[in-house]
Design a protein around this motif. Sequence first.
Motif, PDB file in Angstrom:
ATOM      1  N   ASN A 118       0.934  -1.121   0.191  1.00 28.40           N
ATOM      2  CA  ASN A 118      -0.013   0.080  -0.098  1.00 28.40           C
ATOM      3  C   ASN A 118       0.846   1.333  -0.208  1.00 28.40           C
ATOM      4  OD1 ASN A 118      -2.452   1.108   0.178  1.00 28.40           O
ATOM      5  ND2 ASN A 118      -2.534   1.481   2.269  1.00 28.40           N
ATOM      6  N   PRO A 119       0.969   2.181  -1.026  1.00 31.83           N
ATOM      7  CA  PRO A 119       1.599   3.334  -1.077  1.00 31.83           C
ATOM      8  C   PRO A 119       1.206   4.427  -0.109  1.00 31.83           C
ATOM      9  CG  PRO A 119       0.214   3.300  -2.885  1.00 31.83           C
ATOM     10  CD  PRO A 119      -0.014   1.928  -2.197  1.00 31.83           C
ATOM     11  N   GLU A 120       2.072   4.842   0.184  1.00 33.75           N
ATOM     12  CA  GLU A 120       1.826   6.246   1.292  1.00 33.75           C
ATOM     13  C   GLU A 120       0.826   7.226   0.897  1.00 33.75           C
ATOM     14  OE1 GLU A 120       4.285   9.910   3.762  1.00 33.75           O
ATOM     15  OE2 GLU A 120       5.313   8.317   2.406  1.00 33.75           O
ATOM     16  N   GLU A 121       0.717   7.431  -0.379  1.00 37.26           N
ATOM     17  CA  GLU A 121      -0.176   8.588  -1.086  1.00 37.26           C
ATOM     18  C   GLU A 121      -1.593   7.976  -0.772  1.00 37.26           C
ATOM     19  OE1 GLU A 121       2.420   7.202  -2.634  1.00 37.26           O
ATOM     20  OE2 GLU A 121       1.987   6.643  -4.560  1.00 37.26           O
ATOM     21  N   ASN A 122      -1.889   6.718  -0.602  1.00 35.92           N
ATOM     22  CA  ASN A 122      -3.258   6.444  -0.370  1.00 35.92           C
ATOM     23  C   ASN A 122      -3.883   6.336   0.881  1.00 35.92           C
ATOM     24  OD1 ASN A 122      -3.465   5.803  -3.204  1.00 35.92           O
ATOM     25  ND2 ASN A 122      -3.038   3.610  -3.087  1.00 35.92           N
ATOM     26  N   LEU A 123      -2.970   6.827   2.017  1.00 37.34           N
ATOM     27  CA  LEU A 123      -3.388   6.750   3.316  1.00 37.34           C
ATOM     28  C   LEU A 123      -4.228   7.839   3.354  1.00 37.34           C
ATOM     29  CD1 LEU A 123       0.204   6.329   4.962  1.00 37.34           C
ATOM     30  CD2 LEU A 123      -1.659   4.807   4.663  1.00 37.34           C
ATOM     31  N   THR A 124      -5.255   7.624   4.333  1.00 42.30           N
ATOM     32  CA  THR A 124      -6.433   8.495   4.697  1.00 42.30           C
ATOM     33  C   THR A 124      -6.070   9.099   6.113  1.00 42.30           C
ATOM     34  OG1 THR A 124      -7.864   6.863   5.259  1.00 42.30           O
ATOM     35  CG2 THR A 124      -8.055   7.726   2.988  1.00 42.30           C
ATOM     36  N   ALA A 125      -7.235   9.770   6.384  1.00 42.71           N
ATOM     37  CA  ALA A 125      -6.988  10.585   7.620  1.00 42.71           C
ATOM     38  C   ALA A 125      -6.993   9.638   8.838  1.00 42.71           C
ATOM     39  CB  ALA A 125      -8.265  11.562   7.941  1.00 42.71           C
ATOM     40  N   THR A 126      -7.622   8.381   8.549  1.00 44.00           N
ATOM     41  CA  THR A 126      -7.914   7.529   9.803  1.00 44.00           C
ATOM     42  C   THR A 126      -7.019   6.357   9.535  1.00 44.00           C
ATOM     43  OG1 THR A 126     -10.093   8.233  10.265  1.00 44.00           O
ATOM     44  CG2 THR A 126      -9.527   6.279  11.139  1.00 44.00           C
ATOM     45  N   LEU A 127      -6.006   5.992  10.222  1.00 47.01           N
ATOM     46  CA  LEU A 127      -5.201   4.968  10.018  1.00 47.01           C
ATOM     47  C   LEU A 127      -5.542   3.580  10.857  1.00 47.01           C
ATOM     48  CD1 LEU A 127      -1.728   6.399   9.926  1.00 47.01           C
ATOM     49  CD2 LEU A 127      -2.968   5.631   7.892  1.00 47.01           C
ATOM     50  N   PRO A 128      -5.687   2.652  10.133  1.00 47.82           N
ATOM     51  CA  PRO A 128      -5.859   1.199  11.000  1.00 47.82           C
ATOM     52  C   PRO A 128      -4.514   1.047  11.611  1.00 47.82           C
ATOM     53  CG  PRO A 128      -5.440   0.676   8.858  1.00 47.82           C
ATOM     54  CD  PRO A 128      -5.523   2.158   8.663  1.00 47.82           C
ATOM     55  N   SER A 129      -4.713  -0.108  12.470  1.00 54.99           N
ATOM     56  CA  SER A 129      -3.439  -0.316  13.364  1.00 54.99           C
ATOM     57  C   SER A 129      -2.882  -1.956  12.956  1.00 54.99           C
ATOM     58  CB  SER A 129      -3.822  -0.628  14.942  1.00 54.99           C
ATOM     59  OG  SER A 129      -2.806  -1.255  15.432  1.00 54.99           O
ATOM     60  N   SER A 130      -1.493  -1.891  12.873  1.00 60.78           N
ATOM     61  CA  SER A 130      -0.972  -3.245  12.439  1.00 60.78           C
ATOM     62  C   SER A 130      -0.814  -4.084  13.669  1.00 60.78           C
ATOM     63  CB  SER A 130       0.318  -2.915  12.265  1.00 60.78           C
ATOM     64  OG  SER A 130       0.339  -2.088  10.661  1.00 60.78           O
ATOM     65  N   ASP A 131      -1.327  -3.657  14.926  1.00 57.70           N
ATOM     66  CA  ASP A 131      -1.079  -4.448  16.196  1.00 57.70           C
ATOM     67  C   ASP A 131      -1.693  -5.941  16.171  1.00 57.70           C
ATOM     68  OD1 ASP A 131      -0.131  -2.149  17.197  1.00 57.70           O
ATOM     69  OD2 ASP A 131      -1.776  -1.743  18.442  1.00 57.70           O
ATOM     70  N   ASN A 132      -2.834  -5.945  15.314  1.00 60.28           N
ATOM     71  CA  ASN A 132      -3.373  -7.513  15.088  1.00 60.28           C
ATOM     72  C   ASN A 132      -2.326  -8.246  14.260  1.00 60.28           C
ATOM     73  OD1 ASN A 132      -5.606  -7.005  16.646  1.00 60.28           O
ATOM     74  ND2 ASN A 132      -6.747  -6.619  15.050  1.00 60.28           N
ATOM     75  N   LEU A 133      -1.571  -7.719  13.373  1.00 60.63           N
ATOM     76  CA  LEU A 133      -0.717  -8.473  12.448  1.00 60.63           C
ATOM     77  C   LEU A 133       0.319  -8.986  13.485  1.00 60.63           C
ATOM     78  CD1 LEU A 133      -0.776  -6.193   9.297  1.00 60.63           C
ATOM     79  CD2 LEU A 133      -1.999  -8.421   9.657  1.00 60.63           C
ATOM     80  N   LEU A 134       0.951  -7.910  14.309  1.00 58.10           N
ATOM     81  CA  LEU A 134       2.135  -8.253  15.346  1.00 58.10           C
ATOM     82  C   LEU A 134       1.742  -9.268  16.109  1.00 58.10           C
ATOM     83  CD1 LEU A 134       4.853  -7.709  15.791  1.00 58.10           C
ATOM     84  CD2 LEU A 134       3.940  -5.970  17.501  1.00 58.10           C
ATOM     85  N   TRP A 135       0.297  -9.357  16.555  1.00 53.91           N
ATOM     86  CA  TRP A 135       0.169 -10.538  17.520  1.00 53.91           C
ATOM     87  C   TRP A 135       0.062 -11.788  16.815  1.00 53.91           C
ATOM     88  CZ3 TRP A 135      -4.054  -6.505  19.504  1.00 53.91           C
ATOM     89  CH2 TRP A 135      -3.625  -5.785  20.495  1.00 53.91           C
ATOM     90  N   SER A 136      -0.282 -11.757  15.557  1.00 51.28           N
ATOM     91  CA  SER A 136      -0.582 -13.020  14.790  1.00 51.28           C
ATOM     92  C   SER A 136       0.811 -13.838  14.768  1.00 51.28           C
ATOM     93  CB  SER A 136      -1.073 -12.784  13.538  1.00 51.28           C
ATOM     94  OG  SER A 136      -2.365 -12.448  13.304  1.00 51.28           O
ATOM     95  N   ILE A 137       1.748 -12.740  14.372  1.00 51.11           N
ATOM     96  CA  ILE A 137       3.363 -13.261  14.672  1.00 51.11           C
ATOM     97  C   ILE A 137       3.746 -13.683  15.788  1.00 51.11           C
ATOM     98  CG2 ILE A 137       5.592 -12.563  14.164  1.00 51.11           C
ATOM     99  CD1 ILE A 137       4.690 -10.523  12.014  1.00 51.11           C
ATOM    100  N   ALA A 138       3.360 -13.003  16.829  1.00 52.85           N
ATOM    101  CA  ALA A 138       3.574 -13.365  18.318  1.00 52.85           C
ATOM    102  C   ALA A 138       3.045 -14.821  18.573  1.00 52.85           C
ATOM    103  CB  ALA A 138       3.411 -12.351  19.448  1.00 52.85           C
ATOM    104  N   ASN A 139       1.662 -15.115  18.259  1.00 56.57           N
ATOM    105  CA  ASN A 139       1.034 -16.228  18.538  1.00 56.57           C
ATOM    106  C   ASN A 139       1.449 -17.459  17.527  1.00 56.57           C
ATOM    107  OD1 ASN A 139      -0.331 -15.029  20.755  1.00 56.57           O
ATOM    108  ND2 ASN A 139      -1.667 -14.179  19.454  1.00 56.57           N
ATOM    109  N   ALA A 140       2.495 -17.267  16.607  1.00 61.95           N
ATOM    110  CA  ALA A 140       2.516 -18.277  15.896  1.00 61.95           C
ATOM    111  C   ALA A 140       3.605 -19.388  16.289  1.00 61.95           C
ATOM    112  CB  ALA A 140       3.086 -17.804  14.518  1.00 61.95           C
ATOM    113  N   PRO A 141       3.544 -20.567  15.922  1.00 63.19           N
ATOM    114  CA  PRO A 141       4.321 -21.611  16.474  1.00 63.19           C
ATOM    115  C   PRO A 141       5.812 -21.424  16.310  1.00 63.19           C
ATOM    116  CG  PRO A 141       2.855 -22.673  14.916  1.00 63.19           C
ATOM    117  CD  PRO A 141       2.667 -21.003  14.724  1.00 63.19           C
ATOM    118  N   CYS A 142       6.294 -20.333  15.028  1.00 63.02           N
ATOM    119  CA  CYS A 142       7.763 -19.953  15.263  1.00 63.02           C
ATOM    120  C   CYS A 142       8.115 -18.926  16.116  1.00 63.02           C
ATOM    121  CB  CYS A 142       7.656 -19.564  13.503  1.00 63.02           C
ATOM    122  SG  CYS A 142       7.058 -18.199  13.248  1.00 63.02           S
ATOM    123  N   SER A 143       7.309 -18.457  16.717  1.00 67.72           N
ATOM    124  CA  SER A 143       7.677 -16.852  17.460  1.00 67.72           C
ATOM    125  C   SER A 143       8.780 -17.222  18.424  1.00 67.72           C
ATOM    126  CB  SER A 143       6.357 -16.586  18.326  1.00 67.72           C
ATOM    127  OG  SER A 143       5.960 -17.363  19.124  1.00 67.72           O
TER     128      SER A 143
END
Length: 491
Positions: free
Chosen positions: A89-114
């Motif tokens: 996703n390019p920066e120019e497509n970002l809008t005023a309200t940003l989602p968080s990437s926290d859920n993605l990080l938690w998916s990594i933390a909960n993975a078998p390889c963490s």
Amino acid sequence: MDAVLCDELIEEILQRVPSSSSPSVSLVSKRWLFLLRSATTSLSLRIPRQNANNLSTDASTNTNTTASLLSNILSHYPFLSSLTIVSSNPEENLTATLPSSDNLLWSIANAPCSKLLSDLRFLPDAPVSPAALVAAASSLTRLTSLHITSLLPLDFRWLTRFPFLKSFALVNTFSKPINLNPNLYQNLEIEESEPLISLPIESISLSGIRAKDRGLGWLWRRCTRLRWLQLRACEGTGDGPTSAAFSNCLTGLVGLELRTCRAIADRVLLLAADRSRNLASLLLYDGGSRDALHLFINRRGAALRTLDLRLPLDLHNDHLLAMAGEESGLAALRLQSCCLVTGDGLRSLARAPAGAAIEELALVNCDVVEREPGLLTFMVQSMRRLKRVDLSHNETLSDKEIGAMLASCQNLVEIRLRGCRVLTDASLDSLIKHCCKTLEIIDITRCAGIGGNAIERLLGEMNQLREVTVEENKVSEVAKAIAAQKGINIG
């Protein structure tokens, strides 16, 4: 046949298969697919692009869906030690309200390889919060290298939760003003009374730090073991112009890189001149005034092993003369687009003791190479230890100059001539004549005058050659066969 082979033997086979063939191997059977995934220790994933038009209404749904998909993929790779997550996703497509990437990080933390991960490059299209990093730290216990795109708010106290982290990189992709939830900025000010616990970090790379950004003072005060620092496109150091926090981390530096940091280049150079007594490598790209660079060379030039100056608008002969006057152990000198340097300055350096010790010389897109015939020959005759030469993008460099230079190169193992458009097959013939017993690496990309027949001769007659970079359409089937027989990599 599949039933006869034990898992250990198949895993041994998989380790010998080129990565480019992995998709084909995965189609053999479900068993081979399972073993291939189990044997995989490094993985790069490009996560689906979020719909920029629906970020404000569906951000949570989109992020949760992507996180679930990521969890499902990682469940099949239990032994990863290196993981890269990238968003398109390019920066120019970002809008005023940003989602968080926290859920993605938690998916990594909960993975078998963490608990096996040592290297994580987390580059999604939205910021991650310090709270999410704190939560993930209990699972990512072996992490030694972390690269993230954006951290909001700019709070680094979570780093204390990663006791083995040696390398940290932050790329602030949100350089434009964005309207964020004001709650993100609560508790941004750090209590000065907190104990100064030294972090294990030895390498830091920061990109896009703005002049008004704050929050890095806490980090600088605790990076007492820092050995390598890279700043890219930074307008500040994140601690205020009058703060002494940044200078505290420079004492043990061995390597410093400043890339397009005009606003702070002088300040950092002057601080490094005072503090960084062990500095052995400096890369300066587009920044640094004449006086600041001269002062730095006078104070720290003698200790430098590598000096890399790219587009230094204020680099003059007097800087090279300052280097020539030092009893230096300089091993690598790289100059790119140095329009104010003349042959006199380069000759003075070459004939000095500092020049005699140089093993690597790069004069990329330097007018002086084309303006002064015989300069290259003089320099290589004076630099008797020279092993690597990069003359890329000197578009009018002639075969005659290359031939005369190569006649004096006794120890050349690497030469790069990318973008030297005037060169012809005669230059490769000179290489074969003078460097057939030593040359190992050559780059002749975008050299229009060099043809396939000369490349065949080069591959056939060079005894030590192991890597050739050239366009694929210039490599004949005969050349490919010679390269395969001699173990030469063509890229």
